[in-house]
Design an enzyme around this catalytic site. Structure first.
Site, short mmCIF file in Angstrom:
data_model
loop_
_atom_site.label_atom_id
_atom_site.label_comp_id
_atom_site.label_asym_id
_atom_site.label_seq_id
_atom_site.Cartn_x
_atom_site.Cartn_y
_atom_site.Cartn_z
CG HIS A 81 -3.27 8.67 -0.90
ND1 HIS A 81 -4.12 9.45 -0.12
CD2 HIS A 81 -3.86 7.47 -1.00
CE1 HIS A 81 -5.16 8.73 0.23
NE2 HIS A 81 -5.03 7.52 -0.28
CG HIS A 101 -1.84 1.12 1.34
ND1 HIS A 101 -1.74 2.09 2.32
CD2 HIS A 101 -2.90 1.45 0.57
CE1 HIS A 101 -2.72 2.96 2.16
NE2 HIS A 101 -3.43 2.60 1.11
#
Length: 320
Positions: free
Chosen positions: A52, A10
């Site tokens: 992100h 992640h």
């Protein structure tokens, strides 16, 4: 444990190095991740960036380098900066807006080392290069971020991302890549308008997050999951959509979500496993992984700590 279970790094090995930096991705590759995630936004000159958020101020020094470039809301948007300008920024651990306090205080400290925001092309070349030199076949897991917002800004991020992926050979369902998005309309657009043959993932959030103009509550119902199965090969639910807590015996309360998705032929990859931010119902990453894999039967997990999640999978496999 008979079928393969995957660890998706992640934002890279983000538990150890600043998220989405090439250093973090290299470490994740070396730690045995099966896939490495890329969140993708655009620069002003439409270069796909691995970042992100659509904002720069939570992970870079943009505020000090370009103090006059914030929008009226006080935020610094990647789309307002050229690729050349973005290359000047230094990346640090994620901080809270307004306080500059680290979101995860125990992670990589403030440093004079130089980390940069990579382009999607740079990251693909890194992973493909490491695959060649190591003999491994680590896959990509890109997420198209805020497509509706990008279109409001007069740019089609999905078209640009798909074009870049094609340039690097990602075109068919057999390629080692999953493309994900929270926006259900956009995920369908990838399938039906762009005729993409890549494997698609419908991410599932909570409506309160305002992540996308999608009714996630509906998508978690049997009829909603059946609709998703028409255009996607996998779903990515939050941990809370898979396990709601523990029962009186200390075991996990598993929701029907995973079995419903499996009944529709889809894989389930749950997010996010963090050793330093565990759900209240577990006391260790190992326990969380056991609940997710053995009890909830997910096909994979997004993890900030890919090495530890990989070790848990190996231990569970050894137990049968």
């Amino acid at each position: 444990m008979n079928r393969p279970r995957h660890v998706i790094a992640h934002r890279g090995a983000s538990g150890y190095l600043p998220e989405h930096t090439l250093a973090s991705k290299s470490l994740a590759h070396g730690m045995g991740a099966d896939f490495i995630e890329q969140d993708v936004v655009l620069s002003r000159d439409h270069v796909p960036l691995v970042l992100h958020d659509i904002y720069l101020d939570t992970v870079t020094d943009v505020r000090s380098q370009f103090p006059e470039r914030a929008r009226a809301d006080g935020r610094y948007y990647a789309l307002d900066f050229s690729w050349a300008e973005i290359q000047q920024l230094h990346v640090h651990e994620r901080v809270h807006v307004g306080t500059d306090e680290a979101v995860y205080p125990g992670r990589f400290p403030p440093t004079t080392l130089t980390f940069r925001i990579p382009s999607l092309s740079q990251e693909i070349e890194l992973i493909q290069g490491l695959n060649r030199s190591t003999g491994r076949n680590v896959g990509l897991y890109p997420e198209i971020k805020a497509p509706a917002w990008h279109r409001q800004q007069a740019v089609d991020i999905s078209r640009i991302v798909i074009d870049v992926l094609q340039q690097y050979g990602y075109q068919s369902a057999d390629d080692n890549i999953f493309v994900q998005c929270f926006d259900a309309q956009e995920t369908q657009r990838l399938r039906y308008e762009f005729k993409s043959r890549l494997k698609l993932v419908q991410l599932i959030g909570n409506n309160s997050w305002k992540e996308a103009p999608t009714d996630f509550t509906h998508l978690r119902t049997p009829s909603g999951i059946a609709e998703v199965a028409k255009y996607a090969q996998a779903v990515g639910p939050h941990l809370s959509h898979v396990i709601s807590g523990i029962d009186e015996r200390g075991g996990p309360r598993v929701t029907p979500f995973v079995s419903l998705a499996h009944d529709q032929g889809m894989q389930v990859t749950a997010y996010t496993v963090r050793a330093d931010d565990l759900p209240v119902y577990v006391t260790s990453l190992n326990q969380l992984m056991e609940f997710l894999i053995r009890d909830a039967d997910v096909d994979g997990v997004f993890s900030d700590f890919p090495d530890r999640s990989r070790h848990c999978l190996q231990a569970l496999r050894g137990q049968g």
